[in-house]
Design an enzyme around this catalytic site. Sequence first.
Site, PDB file in Angstrom:
ATOM      1  N   PHE A  13       0.476  -1.140   0.213  1.00 31.10           N
ATOM      2  CA  PHE A  13      -0.161   0.050   0.181  1.00 31.10           C
ATOM      3  C   PHE A  13       1.318   1.397   0.038  1.00 31.10           C
ATOM      4  CE2 PHE A  13      -3.078   2.419   2.597  1.00 31.10           C
ATOM      5  CZ  PHE A  13      -3.827   3.320   1.149  1.00 31.10           C
ATOM      6  N   ASN A  51       0.817   3.469   1.757  1.00 32.75           N
ATOM      7  CA  ASN A  51       1.183   4.198   3.118  1.00 32.75           C
ATOM      8  C   ASN A  51       3.031   3.388   3.534  1.00 32.75           C
ATOM      9  OD1 ASN A  51       0.455   2.334   4.896  1.00 32.75           O
ATOM     10  ND2 ASN A  51      -0.505   3.195   5.619  1.00 32.75           N
ATOM     11  N   LYS A  52       2.978   2.059   2.588  1.00 32.62           N
ATOM     12  CA  LYS A  52       3.918   1.241   3.930  1.00 32.62           C
ATOM     13  C   LYS A  52       5.656   1.966   3.287  1.00 32.62           C
ATOM     14  CE  LYS A  52       1.305  -1.762   5.353  1.00 32.62           C
ATOM     15  NZ  LYS A  52      -0.050  -0.832   5.074  1.00 32.62           N
ATOM     16  N   ILE A  53       6.344   0.785   3.157  1.00 29.87           N
ATOM     17  CA  ILE A  53       8.084   1.196   3.204  1.00 29.87           C
ATOM     18  C   ILE A  53       8.361   0.766   2.127  1.00 29.87           C
ATOM     19  CG2 ILE A  53      10.426   0.394   3.810  1.00 29.87           C
ATOM     20  CD1 ILE A  53       9.366  -0.744   6.768  1.00 29.87           C
TER      21      ILE A  53
END
Length: 352
Positions: free
Chosen positions: A173, A175-177
């Site tokens: 997604f 907002n992930k790393i």
Amino acid sequence: MSYTYPVSMPWLKGRELEYVTEAVSGGWISSQGPYVRQFEEAFAAYNDMPHGVACSSGTTALTLALRALGVGPGDEVIVPEFTMIATAWAVTYTGATPVFVDCGDDLNIDVSRIEEKITPRTKVIMPVHIYGRQCDMDAIMNLAYEYNLRVVEDSAEAHGVRPVGDIACFSLFANKIITAGEGGVCVTRDAHLAEQMAHLRAMAFTKDHSFLHKKLAYNYRMTNMQAAVALAQTEQLDTILATRRDIEKRYDEALRDVPGITLMPARDVLWMYDLRAERSEELRAYLADQGVETRVFFKPMSRQPGYYDANWPSLNASRFSEDGFYLPTHTGLTAQDQEFITDRVRAFYGVL
């Protein structure tokens, strides 16, 4: 509301545009394009795993993993109390029952409380590496061996933590790393499990594509365009993790002496910089007025309407959820950005 300092932003500084342009110009925009396999191979190799299976989200990755392991109605899966609800939903999607275990002081599942929740119906332990902290996997794997259980790691927030369970599932997604915008990926050492997950994600088509479907399956495929972004992100993962480590250090140094702030245990990889704070609602409102976005901790699973249990005793997960939140954490966050944010926190508590 628009924030000057958002809690998350994707970092797209590699070959993302080049790869997506190639995918589009070549006409391969569906799940049949070559970038899907390239990403699967690259991400699996990064995790020292021989098999990767890309899919449409972290939630669908968990669902595929459980289905591949044969989880279904009548089974139970050990799930943390403190997690994003997708972890529990993936269990429910299979028809199985999530059994919740409270967290410890690091927000991860309290391994000392798992054994008491194991029953003859238990089939899988599903630890979640919260905010980038690796669970006590040695203890979890020992329990799994003792009780003949399988282990699915929810690594949605932990790219860079090396998997040790039967299957590890990552979210991509925004907002992930690392990200593909939307997407997920499973990695495993087991060729049969990889084959089953790939089969289930693509509607369980037979090899001759005869439209005879012998089992309930899903349309959980990743597109070639998403995979192009995911591959470019994977190529930068070491650099991204190193940059985030510096972000964590700067936050620690600026906030460790602030009365009213409780720093959380160190993270193995930094997804979000989480902390606990006195007068947390007031602090978050003050930061919002200064253009700084924050995000509260997860709510306990047994407090969710779909899983509500009125008989639960006091939970660590509930206590932490009352005053915990995280600050802006993304790869593009600069030292100057952090100085502004931490100066505002310090000012709120009268520390100049």
